[in-house]
Motif scaffolding. Sequence first.
Motif, short mmCIF file in Angstrom:
data_model
loop_
_atom_site.label_atom_id
_atom_site.label_comp_id
_atom_site.label_asym_id
_atom_site.label_seq_id
_atom_site.Cartn_x
_atom_site.Cartn_y
_atom_site.Cartn_z
N THR A 62 72.00 22.71 47.73
CA THR A 62 71.38 21.40 47.86
C THR A 62 70.09 21.35 47.05
N ARG A 71 67.33 20.12 48.15
CA ARG A 71 66.27 20.56 49.07
C ARG A 71 66.20 22.08 49.16
N GLY A 72 67.37 22.71 49.25
CA GLY A 72 67.41 24.17 49.34
C GLY A 72 66.85 24.83 48.09
N ALA A 109 64.73 23.45 45.97
CA ALA A 109 63.30 23.16 45.94
C ALA A 109 62.55 24.11 46.86
N ARG A 110 63.07 24.34 48.03
CA ARG A 110 62.46 25.27 48.98
C ARG A 110 62.38 26.67 48.39
N ALA A 111 63.45 27.09 47.72
CA ALA A 111 63.48 28.43 47.12
C ALA A 111 62.47 28.57 45.99
N GLY A 114 59.71 26.68 45.82
CA GLY A 114 58.40 26.41 46.37
C GLY A 114 57.81 25.11 45.84
N ALA A 119 58.39 20.54 45.78
CA ALA A 119 58.95 19.40 46.49
C ALA A 119 60.29 19.01 45.86
N PRO A 120 61.24 18.56 46.67
CA PRO A 120 62.54 18.14 46.11
C PRO A 120 62.40 17.11 44.99
#
Length: 174
Positions: free
Chosen positions: A21, A23-24, A26-28, A30, A32-33
Amino acid sequence: TEILVAAARLLSELGGEEGLTIRGVARAVGIAPASIYQHFADKAELVRGLVAYDYELLAARMEAAEESVPAEDVVARVRVQMAAYWRFAIDNPGHYRLIFNNRQHVRREHADDPGTSPLGKVVRRIVTAFERCEQAGFELRIPARRAAITVFVGAHGRVALYHAAPEQGDRKST
């Protein structure tokens, strides 16, 4: 590149693109999506970028393998390239599936010249290796291009069989 590296790492962990995803990723990374959308319009475009990135990784491994063998040992150069292909496919099943499950997108983007597609470049590398065998005096029973494609298809088929039943496969074999 950071986005693609993170997406590639997630793809390896997930084993396929289904769970990938924005979001995933972006999280990885660091971030924002919304920051990913500056580089990729949507998940489909991210996947296309990842396909191209994975092909570049595969091509780089094949090239490094080839360069590890003396130029005059043309047959060994074919063998190590195909071994690198096999190893990439076995060690990175999610990436391998992504590459071959998304060929429609790649094919459309390179419709005018299929040889410029990521897969076309990999196949061209193998064809060139077989042409060098011919030039070195090795007599092939079929034209170099056909021999290269036959070997490539055989390797691809063997990888597909391994992925279908890994307990039956030989991870060391090429």
